[in-house]
Design a protein around this motif. Structure first.
Motif, short mmCIF file in Angstrom:
data_model
loop_
_atom_site.label_atom_id
_atom_site.label_comp_id
_atom_site.label_asym_id
_atom_site.label_seq_id
_atom_site.Cartn_x
_atom_site.Cartn_y
_atom_site.Cartn_z
N SER A 27 -14.18 -3.39 1.38
CA SER A 27 -12.86 -3.02 1.75
C SER A 27 -12.23 -3.72 0.55
O SER A 27 -10.97 -3.05 0.59
CB SER A 27 -13.05 -3.61 2.94
N LEU A 28 -13.00 -4.92 0.37
CA LEU A 28 -12.24 -5.49 -0.92
C LEU A 28 -11.74 -4.65 -2.09
O LEU A 28 -10.88 -4.48 -3.32
CB LEU A 28 -13.26 -7.26 -1.91
N LEU A 29 -12.60 -3.79 -2.28
CA LEU A 29 -13.00 -2.85 -3.63
C LEU A 29 -11.29 -1.92 -3.66
O LEU A 29 -11.21 -1.64 -4.51
CB LEU A 29 -14.11 -1.60 -3.54
N VAL A 30 -11.57 -1.38 -2.54
CA VAL A 30 -10.36 -0.47 -1.83
C VAL A 30 -8.82 -1.05 -2.23
O VAL A 30 -8.42 -0.60 -3.01
CB VAL A 30 -10.85 0.28 -0.41
N VAL A 31 -8.84 -2.14 -1.74
CA VAL A 31 -7.12 -2.64 -1.55
C VAL A 31 -7.45 -3.52 -3.16
O VAL A 31 -6.62 -3.07 -3.21
CB VAL A 31 -7.32 -4.37 -0.42
N GLY A 32 -8.16 -3.14 -3.06
CA GLY A 32 -8.01 -3.85 -5.26
C GLY A 32 -7.60 -3.04 -5.86
O GLY A 32 -6.69 -3.22 -6.85
N LEU A 33 -8.39 -1.93 -5.81
CA LEU A 33 -7.79 -0.44 -6.58
C LEU A 33 -5.87 -0.71 -5.86
O LEU A 33 -5.75 0.35 -6.89
CB LEU A 33 -8.54 0.45 -5.76
N VAL A 34 -6.00 -0.39 -4.80
CA VAL A 34 -5.09 -0.41 -4.18
C VAL A 34 -3.89 -1.21 -5.15
O VAL A 34 -2.50 -1.02 -5.83
CB VAL A 34 -4.27 -0.46 -2.52
N LEU A 35 -3.67 -2.41 -4.96
CA LEU A 35 -2.91 -3.05 -5.55
C LEU A 35 -2.64 -3.22 -6.85
O LEU A 35 -1.59 -3.05 -8.06
CB LEU A 35 -3.46 -4.80 -5.46
N VAL A 36 -3.85 -2.76 -7.84
CA VAL A 36 -4.10 -2.50 -9.54
C VAL A 36 -2.57 -1.32 -9.64
O VAL A 36 -2.22 -1.17 -9.79
CB VAL A 36 -5.13 -1.78 -9.31
N ALA A 38 -0.29 -0.56 -7.28
CA ALA A 38 0.65 -0.97 -6.95
C ALA A 38 1.00 -0.93 -8.11
O ALA A 38 2.39 -1.20 -8.41
CB ALA A 38 0.70 -1.42 -5.98
N ILE A 39 0.78 -2.02 -8.94
CA ILE A 39 1.60 -2.78 -9.68
C ILE A 39 1.15 -2.80 -11.50
O ILE A 39 2.18 -2.50 -11.82
CB ILE A 39 0.25 -4.45 -10.20
N GLY A 83 2.52 6.47 -5.46
CA GLY A 83 2.86 6.22 -4.28
C GLY A 83 2.57 5.01 -3.29
O GLY A 83 3.33 4.58 -2.72
N SER A 84 1.11 4.59 -3.86
CA SER A 84 0.80 3.17 -3.34
C SER A 84 1.84 2.43 -3.68
O SER A 84 1.74 1.27 -2.50
CB SER A 84 -0.60 2.98 -3.87
N ARG A 85 2.17 2.29 -3.75
CA ARG A 85 3.67 0.97 -4.50
C ARG A 85 4.52 1.21 -3.25
O ARG A 85 4.78 0.18 -2.64
CB ARG A 85 4.06 1.34 -5.54
N GLN A 86 5.05 2.39 -2.79
CA GLN A 86 6.40 2.53 -2.15
C GLN A 86 5.07 1.82 -0.58
O GLN A 86 5.36 1.34 -0.34
CB GLN A 86 6.80 3.71 -1.72
N SER A 87 3.90 3.25 0.16
CA SER A 87 3.76 3.20 0.87
C SER A 87 2.86 1.71 1.12
O SER A 87 3.09 0.48 1.95
CB SER A 87 1.67 3.07 0.78
#
Length: 285
Positions: A27-36, A38-39, A83-87
């Protein structure tokens, strides 16, 4: 005292037992990828999410296009990454707004008591009786679809549930023995609230707010799927689902793959929220 009878504490446990579980690590890996994504989406892809290529329309997933392409030839994986930034902004913004509204109503009701508590409680119950999606649709109908409107819509729709939890938690802490002891020692009301009430009431609610981020992302995607979210050509995840439904019978990847991303991110955030909830000792109400 023998070694076998030595009490096991958090510090005496082997370091392996204090590592996060496999599910938490994933879960940390997935959330980390989404943060990368988005940023700094440029770290994950060098393609443009709006670049049109009419010679590459509706291509199935391949090594060149892992998520395939849409009806305008745009790389779907690139659009999901951008699209991860907006979501994520919708998930974080809507949850923050909902909890802000809930904190004001919940604390005011629990600390005021009497008529104020009764009125606020009835308002919360009436709002809670309406489905959150219906409240969101009402806000969007009044303001019109946009990113800011979607954040406000999801936030207002989520606020009644959080308000009930805040009020209940504050009442539980206010009636605790240490609160009565502090009052009996002659401490003034506001210092007691600041030092004891607010920290102890807010701590278990932090995990609940974390759980709400994934829920907000799913609700926002549902509104966008209905055509009431961020207008095209935005790569917001729900908007991708809305655009792909016209080709669902011939180009399955336009719906399935973005939908799997939404589910995976929501599950990961929820799993982290549950882990945080267990660490803080909070329980859902």
């Amino acid at each position: 005292m023998s070694v076998l009878s030595w009490p096991l504490t958090a510090r005496s446990l082997p370091w392996r037992d204090r590592l996060p579980s496999l599910g938490t690590a994933l879960s940390l890996l997935v959330v980390g990828l989404v943060l990368v994504a988005a940023i700094a989406p440029g770290l994950l892809t060098d393609r443009s999410p709006t670049a049109i290529d009419l010679h590459s329309t509706l291509l199935a997933p391949s090594w060149q296009h892992p998520f395939g392409t849409d009806d305008a030839g745009r790389d779907l994986l690139t659009r999901v990454i951008h699209g991860s930034r907006q979501s994520l902004a919708i998930g974080l913004g809507a949850t923050a707004l909902a909890f802000l509204i809930a904190a004001v109503l919940g604390f005011t009701a629990a600390l005021s008591g009497g008529v104020v508590d009764a009125v606020i409680t009835r308002v919360i119950e009436v709002a809670f009786a309406f489905p959150a999606l219906l409240l969101g649709l009402l806000v969007i109908t009044i303001r019109g679809p946009s990113l800011a409107t979607e954040i406000v819509a999801v936030g207002i729709g989520s606020a009644p549930g959080y308000a009930r939890m805040v009020r209940g938690q504050v009442l539980a802490v206010r009636q605790a023995g240490f609160m009565e002891a502090a009052s009996a020692l002659g401490h003034r009301r506001f210092p007691i609230w600041r030092r004891h009430l607010f920290p102890n009431a807010m701590r278990p609610l932090v995990a609940v707010v974390t759980l709400g981020i994934g829920q907000s992302i799913v609700w926002a995607s549902g509104l966008s799927f209905l055509g009431l979210g961020v207008p095209p050509p935005s790569p917001e995840w729900g908007a991708l689902l809305d655009a792909g439904r016209l080709h669902i019978t011939t180009s399955w990847w336009l719906e399935i793959l973005p939908g799997l991303v939404i589910v995976l991110v929501a599950l990961s955030v929820t799993a982290l929220g549950r882990t945080l909830q267990n660490r803080l000792g909070g329980a859902s109400r």
